[in-house]
Design a protein around this motif. Structure first.
Motif, short mmCIF file in Angstrom:
data_model
loop_
_atom_site.label_atom_id
_atom_site.label_comp_id
_atom_site.label_asym_id
_atom_site.label_seq_id
_atom_site.Cartn_x
_atom_site.Cartn_y
_atom_site.Cartn_z
N PHE A 159 36.30 47.91 30.69
CA PHE A 159 36.65 47.03 31.80
C PHE A 159 36.24 47.67 33.13
O PHE A 159 35.82 46.99 34.06
CB PHE A 159 38.14 46.70 31.81
N PRO A 213 39.01 44.57 38.17
CA PRO A 213 40.21 45.25 38.66
C PRO A 213 41.32 45.13 37.63
O PRO A 213 41.27 44.20 36.83
CB PRO A 213 40.55 44.49 39.94
N PRO A 214 42.31 45.95 37.61
CA PRO A 214 42.60 46.99 38.57
C PRO A 214 41.89 48.30 38.28
O PRO A 214 42.24 49.30 38.91
CB PRO A 214 44.12 47.17 38.39
N ILE A 269 41.69 41.15 49.14
CA ILE A 269 41.27 42.05 48.06
C ILE A 269 42.43 42.27 47.09
O ILE A 269 42.25 42.30 45.87
CB ILE A 269 40.75 43.38 48.62
N TYR A 328 42.50 39.36 45.02
CA TYR A 328 41.43 39.41 44.04
C TYR A 328 41.78 40.35 42.89
O TYR A 328 41.51 40.05 41.73
CB TYR A 328 40.13 39.86 44.70
N VAL A 329 42.39 41.48 43.22
CA VAL A 329 42.75 42.45 42.18
C VAL A 329 43.72 41.80 41.19
O VAL A 329 43.52 41.86 39.97
CB VAL A 329 43.37 43.72 42.80
N GLU A 381 41.94 38.92 39.14
CA GLU A 381 41.01 39.34 38.11
C GLU A 381 41.71 40.13 37.02
O GLU A 381 41.38 40.01 35.84
CB GLU A 381 39.94 40.24 38.73
N ALA A 382 42.68 40.95 37.44
CA ALA A 382 43.35 41.79 36.45
C ALA A 382 44.01 40.93 35.39
O ALA A 382 44.13 41.31 34.24
CB ALA A 382 44.40 42.66 37.15
N ILE A 423 42.41 40.33 31.94
CA ILE A 423 42.44 41.31 30.84
C ILE A 423 43.52 40.95 29.82
O ILE A 423 43.20 40.77 28.65
CB ILE A 423 42.61 42.74 31.39
N PHE A 431 36.67 34.33 29.61
CA PHE A 431 36.51 35.48 30.50
C PHE A 431 35.27 35.32 31.38
O PHE A 431 35.33 35.49 32.60
CB PHE A 431 36.39 36.75 29.66
N LEU A 469 35.11 34.95 35.36
CA LEU A 469 34.55 36.09 36.08
C LEU A 469 33.44 35.64 37.02
O LEU A 469 33.35 36.10 38.16
CB LEU A 469 34.00 37.12 35.08
N LEU A 499 33.64 36.42 41.01
CA LEU A 499 32.77 37.37 41.71
C LEU A 499 32.12 36.72 42.93
O LEU A 499 31.95 37.36 43.96
CB LEU A 499 31.70 37.91 40.75
N LEU A 531 34.53 36.91 45.54
CA LEU A 531 34.60 38.27 46.10
C LEU A 531 33.52 38.46 47.16
O LEU A 531 33.78 39.01 48.23
CB LEU A 531 34.42 39.30 44.98
#
Lengths: 480, 495
Positions: free
Chosen positions: A379, A385-386, B138, B141-142, B145-146, B149, B171, B175, B179, B182
């Motif tokens: 990742f 992120p993170p 940001i 965004y973190v 996006e996190a 996972i 995913f 993504l 992006l 971002l």
């Protein structure tokens, strides 16, 4: 320039070089059972060097040996990275090397001399110093790849690397000779000064620059000079691949930054455009071709190529912020690569190389810890992120946008999505597929412990990412 | 103010994350019971901790409240900056509430790798609260996006047969959009002269070209997430393959992030481009409302049907948002919250059946009411709510949006209202085939009715659906000031 010769600033290099000689001698008197002694000598050397280097951070920048060597924060950070990765790969690869009859004094010496080469590169302020460091490093790498004498793949990889590496060195040297002919100087600052007096469109100057950029791109493995990378990564034993894929990239940053920025700062328009083409091609080819790989070492080789592209984006931005971003990127890249190859090293047992993607199948079911570490690496490489890979990409993209390379930034992120696919596939194989019948691993507490620290740092750095970025930015202020 | 009041948002983010890590430490399935208990404990604690947000919330102002501010990455002026307004508050409460529901649902339905399952959901909860409360782009965004996972792993590990395809598609789709978003953030950072704060993005003047490009980038992130036609194709795949809990979180909360993104970013940051492209957005919304409803009509798989119905309902949300009126945005918000309850409940209902017969096919069932009367009652209630029956929360949202579109253009309202018919058609037809009719499958006759945890969670959701349907004021009141302010921001020019 100071006439009296100062040796104190280069103490770390001296320590590693002397210890390399000492290990070579001591090892002659050791049989296989007592090889641990030379192994521990190397570890101790690296730790002492690390302490010396860490103490030197924050000192006044100084140029010594008649301008051949520069000691500043940038060189210190790069050297710390290099020595630390050497230390880690020593520990990660211990069992692997034992199993493959590579746990030998010659191997240790080669790694140490390679480290000296990289340390010299990190401090090179002079074309000759730069070339010396580069060749010292390359020669060690050629020999390390070829150490597995009975393997034809390794021999082929070593030959390929050697021939192409020699060609690249030749190209680089030719470029250097042109520059020397034009400027009459080998020291970067002096070169920069004479270029300022010249017509920057002079053909020989441009030609010299082209040769130098091509030579550097060759060494870096950037497209279109990347052909050797996958074969070498694949052919070399993993304990050598991890060495090739990590520390030299750090040294390469120092080499490129000092040569291009300090030496050819005024020609930024020229080399910036050259790097732009190389960088976009690297990110594109690296990410797209990686999808087709079934061998994880080859996949990581192509992934390296794409990362090198990203790393060049920072340099080609031509701003201090960009150089800092590049340095940060390459540090993070090294951390991630060490972790990813480290997992492969731990997974490879006697007579079994974990090198195909399928070798990772169902890792989460059998070894959830290792799977988690590898997942974090993947990742992070994908820049999600993170994990810290995101901050690295963020700072590079920010550098690109600050000089209005908006299209390039968009292309870069689109290719990053392509890249995400093959990283996801690794995770898919580890987490969604069923494991093989048996997977026996020799427990290696030391290696796995360090590996965990290494891998978890990609997420643990998060609150401190600010400090690290700041450190990188401050380190590059001495460049221009 | 005490430590708790000052850091309540941080607590809501990090408490479940810590809980998740703790659960991971319980190891393999021998510790499954402990993992479940920790999961329930932490999710309940987080829910309880989120209640003071509502009590302490001042609904007379549109300013950000419960602000937390700390420097993080100084070099880029990225801050750890949290705060909520009337738009994020209901979504946060929805998140903390539904996570508790999902944890209870996991009691019986998840059997393998329980610790990882529970941990993934707890960590997701923290990240989702983070998305709704981040005021630094940001940081936003973190979190945004996190979240991919754990969701990727949830679909991939516990999903059905086609899970790998679905998880990777999910995913990569998200993504790609993220992006581009971002890149816009960084562009805006350069334009504002070095600030990633979302509020500074609201105020910075932007040219039309820049606005349009940024709008498209935001659109690609939020439209994929919400999802709008024609980038909705990942959703049915992801839903069908996700485990019950995954579907609930996905439908009830993750989709709302798209809507939240439009409200927080697209409208205020690029008001001129939004106004310019509103016709396009409304057209896409109406296509989703009608076309996707027709697609839902012909599904054989219950989860797919509900997934398509979600897309159709989300069409209402985007329709409401791009009308640029207070009433429209209000309707969109109510619709989002209510859809959170209803779609969550419907997926749980399917989960109840799936746990028993391991089939999501409509054809497998028929006459379920005979063996599971209690379940049938709930299922019919939620189905009616999904069709927008007055008295349920869905009616409030849909009614507000249709009214708002009448003010703008009667044709919009006319098209949007078709869905009331289509929605009723596909939901009630499914209910007819699954719940009523003759028992054709012998296994259905032996089904056991709801056990107590199942009853509890469905009852809670039914209560919420009815409560907001009959008395939506508590919900609308907290949003009012923020939505008024947002409408002002969205209707001014930034050129």
């Amino acid at each position: 320039m100071n006439a009296s010769v100062q040796f104190l600033p280069v103490l770390p290099e001296i320590v590693v070089a002397l210890m390399a000689c000492a290990v070579l001698v001591v090892d002659l008197f050791l049989d296989d059972d007592r090889r641990q002694i030379s192994y521990l000598m190397c570890i101790a050397t690296f730790i002492v060097t690390l302490v010396l280097l860490i103490k030197s951070v924050g000192g006044e920048p100084q140029v010594i040996f008649n301008g051949a060597i520069v000691i500043d924060d940038l060189s210190a950070i790069i050297k710390i990275g290099v020595v630390l990765s050497a230390l880690l790969l020593f520990v990660y690869g211990r069992q692997y090397n034992l199993d493959r009859n590579l746990f030998k004094g010659e191997w240790f010496v080669l790694v140490m001399l390679g480290v000296v080469g990289m340390m010299v590169l990190a401090s090179a302020n002079h074309l000759v110093t730069l070339y010396m460091g580069l060749e010292l490093l390359s020669l060690c790498l050629y020999a390390m790849i070829a150490m597995r004498r009975d393997s034809s793949v390794a021999a082929e990889a070593a030959m390929k690397y050697f021939v192409l590496g020699a060609l690249a060195s030749g190209i680089l040297l030719y470029g250097m000779s042109l520059i020397y002919g034009l400027t009459g100087s080998l020291e970067f600052r002096a070169i920069a000064e004479s270029i300022q007096q010249m017509d920057s469109n002079a053909l020989p100057l441009t030609l010299g620059l082209i040769f130098i950029v091509v030579g550097l791109a060759f060494k870096l493995g950037a497209v279109p000079f990347h052909m050797w990378v996958p074969d070498v990564y694949d052919g070399a034993p993993i304990s050598a691949t991890i060495f090739i894929g990590t520390a030299p990239k750090l040294a390469a940053f120092a080499m490129m930054a000092r040569l291009l920025v300090s030496g050819f700062g005024d020609l930024h328009d020229d080399w910036g455009d050259m790097l732009l083409v190389i960088a976009i091609l690297s990110v594109a080819v690296g990410n797209i071709v990686a999808i087709a790989q079934t061998n994880i070492k080859r996949m990581l080789a192509y992934s390296t190529i794409s990362h090198m592209g990203f790393f060049l984006f920072g340099i080609l931005a031509g701003t201090e912020q960009g150089y800092g971003a590049s340095l940060f990127y390459v540090l993070i890249y090294t951390t991630m690569s060490l972790g990813a190859f480290g997992v492969l090293l731990v997974l490879s047992t006697k007579g079994f190389e974990a090198e195909n993607l399928d070798d990772l199948a169902g890792l989460n079911a059998t070894h959830p810890g290792l799977a988690l570490l590898m997942m974090l690496m993947m990742f992070s490489m994908a820049g999600v992120p993170p994990t810290v890979g995101f901050y690295a990409k963020l700072s590079v993209i920010q550098a690109l946008l600050s000089v209005n390379h908006i299209t390039v930034a968009v292309i870069a992120v689109l290719l990053a999505v392509v890249g995400a696919f093959y990283y996801l596939r690794v995770i898919k194989i580890m987490y969604f597929d069923s494991p093989p019948e048996s997977r026996d691993l020799i427990p290696q507490r030391m290696a796995v412990g360090l590996l965990s620290v290494n891998a978890l740092s990609v997420i643990g750095i998060m609150p401190f990412a600010g400090y690290l970025i700041d450190l990188c930015q401050r380190a590059v202020t001495t460049l221009p | 103010m005490g430590f708790f009041e000052q850091h309540i948002l941080s607590i809501l983010i990090w408490l479940p994350v810590v809980g998740g890590l703790l659960v991971l430490a319980t190891g393999d399935d021998r510790g499954a019971d402990i993992a479940r208990k920790i999961g329930i404990g932490f999710s309940l604690a987080t829910f309880v901790a989120s209640i003071p947000l509502y009590i302490g919330f001042n609904s007379s102002t549109s300013d950000m409240q419960f602000i937390e501010h700390a420097s993080w990455i100084d070099r880029y002026n990225i801050e750890y900056f949290l705060g909520i307004d009337g738009i994020s508050l209901p979504l946060i409460l929805l998140t903390t509430f539904l996570t508790v529901i999902v944890m209870f649902a996991a009691l019986s339905s998840v059997r393998e790798r329980v610790a990882q399952y529970v941990a993934a959901f707890l960590i997701m909860e923290g990240l989702m609260v983070g998305v709704f409360s981040a005021l630094d782009s940001i940081l936003f965004y973190v979190f945004w996006e996190a979240m991919l996972i754990p969701m990727y792993l949830i679909i991939g590990i516990w999903g059905g047969t086609n899970r790998v395809y679905a998880s990777i598609k999910f995913f990569l789709y998200t993504l790609l959009g993220s992006l581009l978003m971002l890149v816009s953030f960084i562009y805006l950072y350069n334009v504002t002269g070095g600030s990633f704060s979302i509020q500074s993005f609201h105020d910075v003047p932007l040219g039309m070209t820049a606005q349009t490009l940024i709008f498209i980038a935001f659109f690609s992130a939020f439209a994929v997430k919400i999802p709008m036609f024609p980038v909705h194709t990942w959703l049915p795949d992801a839903h069908v393959e996700a485990p019950t809990g995954g579907s609930v979180i996905l439908a009830a909360i993750m989709l709302k992030m798209g809507g939240y993104g439009f409200l927080r970013f697209s409208l205020p940051v690029t008001p001129d481009a939004s106004a310019n492209l509103a016709g396009f957005m409304i057209a896409l919304s109406l296509i989703a409302v009608v076309y996707i409803a027709l697609v839902a009509l012909v599904q054989f798989d219950m989860k797919k049907l509900i997934a398509y119905s979600s897309i159709s309902h989300m069409g209402f949300v985007t329709l409401g948002i791009f009308l640029f009126t207070v009433r429209g945005i209000e309707g969109a918000m109510v619709q989002m919250i209510s859809h959170g309850f209803i779609s969550g409940a419907l997926f749980l209902c399917v989960g109840v059946l799936y746990d028993r017969l391991h089939s999501r096919e409509i054809a497998t069932y028929g006459g379920v009411v005979k063996s599971m009367p209690m379940f049938a009652a709930f299922a019919v209630l939620f189905a009616m709510a999904n069709a927008g029956l007055p008295g349920t929360s869905a009616f409030v949202g849909e009614f507000l949006v249709i009214m708002a579109s009448f003010d703008v253009n009667a044709w919009y309202a006319a098209v949007a209202a078709i869905t009331l018919i289509l929605g009723a058609a596909y939901t009630l037809w499914m209910v007819k085939r699954v719940i009523f009719g003759k028992i054709t499958n012998a296994a259905v006759a032996d089904l056991k009715d709801l056990n107590s945890p199942e009853f509890l969670i469905l009852a809670l959701l039914a209560l919420a659906v009815l409560a907001f349907g009959i008395w939506p004021d508590p919900l609308i009141n907290v949003m009012q000031a923020s939505i008024d302010n947002l409408t002002v921001l969205a209707t001014r020019s930034k050129l």
